[in-house]
Design a protein around this motif. Structure first.
Motif, PDB file in Angstrom:
ATOM      1  N   TYR A 211       0.811  -1.222   0.000  1.00 24.22           N
ATOM      2  CA  TYR A 211       0.000   0.000   0.000  1.00 24.22           C
ATOM      3  C   TYR A 211       0.845   1.273   0.000  1.00 24.22           C
ATOM      4  N   SER A 214       2.581   3.265  -3.409  1.00 20.12           N
ATOM      5  CA  SER A 214       1.707   3.778  -4.455  1.00 20.12           C
ATOM      6  C   SER A 214       2.419   4.842  -5.291  1.00 20.12           C
ATOM      7  N   LEU A 220      -4.214   5.091  -2.539  1.00 22.29           N
ATOM      8  CA  LEU A 220      -4.907   4.120  -3.390  1.00 22.29           C
ATOM      9  C   LEU A 220      -4.433   4.106  -4.829  1.00 22.29           C
ATOM     10  N   THR A 255      -4.801  -1.499  -2.687  1.00 16.35           N
ATOM     11  CA  THR A 255      -4.090  -1.198  -3.929  1.00 16.35           C
ATOM     12  C   THR A 255      -3.951  -2.411  -4.843  1.00 16.35           C
TER      13      THR A 255
END
Length: 768
Positions: A211, A214, A220, A255
């Motif tokens: 996560y 990213s 997200l 994600t």
């Protein structure tokens, strides 16, 4: 009357659950696979992403006739008196048990990232501050207290800790992480898990996995971490927390990596987690994560298909509320679109955990305490100690700190007089109370201004805010400069305001484009420095900010990462000298605002070089921190030697406090691998030891290094120990090396399995 086998506590949990499953209808089995969120806000300012469009209505009385898997945030949704909340939760559990055929209550879960996220509960320092302590036993004690508070009001599961490793400090959730190094994250995270689990609470590791990697530090956003980065940086903290901590739950990340969302990835959630690592607990969805397979990732065209993908990947429980694992899933099973075996697999895991929690026992009764104190004196004492140990003295070149007790002090800045300056976004006041302005704070949170006045009663302390946290309003700078000009020293208290989804400068969904101080705080600091009055910069933040612009122009720099409800007295104690600072940076502090992402785990091409005009070298490196006393490192016993690829080696030294007051030193052990099959970080942490020493005192530390700690993922995807040269570097930070031990590994390449050694054990003894 004969007791059914599933009620018999003398039988193994698996046998009990198999008997129970054989008696349940499809609807009763799927009911164990979802939660219900009573009182969830469907407006636009929720506490979970897309809460406004993912929350649906349901008929509570009808729904619970099937049973219920989880109750979502009975305490963490609105301000509820803890004792009244405990009784309300107990009533809800009795209703659930009475409504279903089998009388099984729900698992109640809550957030507990920096303390129980409930009204009137202790707000501890954020995880980034835990990392700064380099003190796993203290973090374990904090987690034990959090777990005891959760258990006292009827909660069974805590959604913590966050084991994401910082890859880009612009990411809003940096405050929720423990740092940028997987060994530090893993050891501190495992300690938190041990503490929570020791109180009987199911710890939930999040966010599994990747996560924090990213793209562009956007919450997200897709993850583009390579295979080896994923294996050697992202995954080890989770594996360590499972093996060394004993966590019983894992939360799938929002994600996607290389086009596959984590919530639909059987290689991650089943093959790696369960088959390779041997995990037997439950996997829960991050809030609305199953729905996002349809609405955000678009790998499912219908709710039933999203549910199928999630179940097949290995997600056992839909959180926070029922939408995809309910009627749509039941219909798909009856239509032959989803195998019922997937329902049985998930329900078995959920019910085994309920059995272990005692929720299948015939004599189960919910907790109904008469009085509840979630912010006890003992809690606050642990919160204070954590806060004090986490404060990092970044710079004090001329000894301006500690402050003189009778000096004239101008306290300036938008974080000085605001209690919320101490708290991260998952504290109850920042997370929930912003939606309930009518409610009181519920806990005492001294500001730094109040604390400094109490700490130095003979000092003349004036105050000016100077500017807001993030608004571009410079009208207050003139007054702030006037107050500073009248003083002997200026304490500039700058930093972040925690919030959610853009409502703060740090926190979930509060990502930033670069690492300049928020708003016009940089301009305020420039104006204060220009007065010629010595400036002590105090940062209360959720991430590191670039400070190169002021390097060499400040009297001292103090960094505190959202230090919790006792943070004001802790930071004031450092400024006064009552507290000897001992925090060490869990993240690097950059020189310039751009050039991200960067952490200290860089291969050679990631370091400064002559082929680029951009120098990513941080201003203050990972592991850095000063003290008010001095230490010498003596009698290092680490001869140059050879050993096999399955060998071990002891490296010892004596640390002596040569100053005139007690203090703590953090001895850090780094590995340098000069030549390897694939590029490796120039240095990486493989061990550390915090030492509390009285003035004149000393201790001898021995690091037990095993070659497993040098392992990495090779070109073939195997975790290997290679023959060749290694260097073990003892340092006060990743950049300040005091001693080097050279080793030569001989023998064949050794392929490691999941039973590899992950910890560098240390022994602390009095010197001979």
């Amino acid at each position: 009357m004969t007791t059914a086998p599933w009620r018999d506590p003398a039988l193994p949990a698996v046998a009990r659950v198999d008997d129970l499953l054989s008696r349940m209808t499809l609807e009763e089995k799927t009911a164990q696979l979802y939660g219900v969120w009573v009182g969830a806000d469907t407006g636009g300012d929720g506490v979970a992403p897309h809460q406004h469009d993912m929350t649906t209505d349901y008929d509570w009385d009808e729904l619970i006739t099937r049973g219920l898997g989880q109750l979502t945030r009975s305490f963490g949704t609105a301000p509820v008196d803890p004792a009244l909340g405990a009784r309300a939760l107990a009533r809800a559990q009795r209703r659930i048990a009475a409504a279903g055929r089998f009388g099984i209550p729900a698992v109640a879960h809550e957030e507990c990232l920096a303390g129980f996220t409930a009204w009137r509960a202790t707000a501890y320092p954020v995880p980034l501050a835990w990392g700064a302590t380099f003190d796993p036993p203290l973090v374990e004690e904090m987690a034990r207290r959090i777990g005891q508070d959760l258990r006292s009001v009827g909660v069974h599961q805590g959604l913590a800790p966050v084991l994401d490793v910082v890859r880009d400090p612009r990411w809003g959730r940096v405050e929720e992480t423990i740092g940028e190094d997987p060994y530090l994250v893993g050891t501190v995270g495992a300690a938190y898990v041990r503490g929570l689990e020791s109180a009987g609470i199911v710890a939930t590791l999040k966010h599994f996995a990747g996560y924090a990697s990213s793209v562009g530090a956007r919450n997200l956003a897709p993850v583009r971490a390579g295979t080896r980065e994923f294996a050697d940086v992202t995954l080890p903290p989770f594996e360590m927390a499972l093996r060394e901590g004993g966590a019983r739950s894992v939360m799938a990340a929002y994600t996607e990596r290389d086009g596959v969302p984590a919530s639909a990835d059987p290689e991650l959630l089943t093959q790696l987690l369960r088959e390779d690592w041997g995990f037997t607990g439950t996997v829960v969805a991050d809030y609305f994560g199953i729905g996002f397979l349809q609405t955000l990732h678009r790998v499912a065209g219908t709710p039933a298909r999203a549910a199928h993908l999630a179940l097949e990947a290995g997600i056992d429980v839909e959180l926070p509320t029922v939408k995809y694992y309910g009627d749509a899933l039941n219909s798909a099973v009856r239509a032959g679109e989803v195998p019922e075996e997937l329902i049985d697999r998930a329900a078995r895991r959920v019910l085994i955990q309920k059995c272990e929690l005692g929720l299948l026992d015939e004599d189960w009764q919910p907790e109904t305490p008469e009085t509840v104190d979630l912010d006890s004196v003992a809690n606050r004492a642990v919160a204070r100690r954590l806060a004090e140990e986490s404060v990092v003295l970044l710079d004090n070149p001329d000894g301006l700190l500690p402050l003189s007790p009778d000096t004239r002090i101008a306290v300036v800045g938008p974080r000085a007089a605001d209690a919320l300056a101490m708290l991260g976004c998952y504290s109850f006041p920042s997370h929930v109370l912003t939606h309930h302005p009518e409610a009181e704070l519920g806990i005492e949170i001294p500001t730094l201004l109040e604390s400094l006045r109490a700490e130095l009663p003979d000092a003349k302390v004036t105050f000016a805010e100077g500017c807001p946290v993030s608004d571009p309003d410079t009208t207050g700078i003139e007054e702030a400069v006037a107050r500073a000009a009248e003083a002997d020293v200026c304490v500039a208290v700058l930093g972040d305001r925690a919030g959610l989804f853009g409502r703060g400068t740090s926190g979930e969904g509060c990502d930033v484009a670069d690492l300049r101080l928020p708003g016009v705080q940089g301009a305020l600091l420039d104006a204060l420095v220009a007065t010629g009055v010595p400036v002590v910069l105090v940062l209360l933040t959720g991430r590191p900010y670039a400070l190169g612009r002021w390097h060499g122009r400040l009297g001292a720099v103090v960094q505190a990462f959202f230090p919790g409800e006792e943070g004001g007295p802790a930071v004031a104690g450092v400024l006064s000298g009552r507290v000897n600072p001992s925090g060490r940076l869990p993240v690097s502090v950059p020189q310039v605002t751009g050039g991200q992402p960067w952490t200290y785990l860089q291969p050679p091409l990631g370091l400064a070089g002559e082929v680029s005009n951009l120098d990513p070298t941080p201003l203050y490196p990972f592991g850095h921190g000063h003290s008010y006393t001095t230490f010498t490192w003596e009698d290092v016993d680490g001869p140059e030697t050879g050993l096999g690829t399955d060998g071990s080696y002891d490296l010892s030294l004596t640390v002596r406090n040569t100053g005139d007051r007690a203090g703590a030193e953090v001895v850090q052990l780094y590995l340098h691998d000069p030549v390897a099959d694939v590029t490796r970080p120039d240095v990486r942490l493989i061990g550390y030891q915090r030492l509390e020493l009285p003035a004149g005192g000393s201790a001898r530390v021995t690091f037990h290094f095993h070659t497993d700690l040098s392992a990495f993922t090779d070109r073939g995807g195997r975790r290997v120990v290679e023959p060749g040269d290694l260097e073990l570097r003892l340092g006060t930070s990743s950049a300040d090396v005091r001693h080097t031990a050279r080793l030569s590994l001989t023998g064949p390449v050794r392929v490691l399995g999941p039973d590899r050694r992950m910890l560098c054990e240390t022994l602390v003894a009095a010197p001979e």
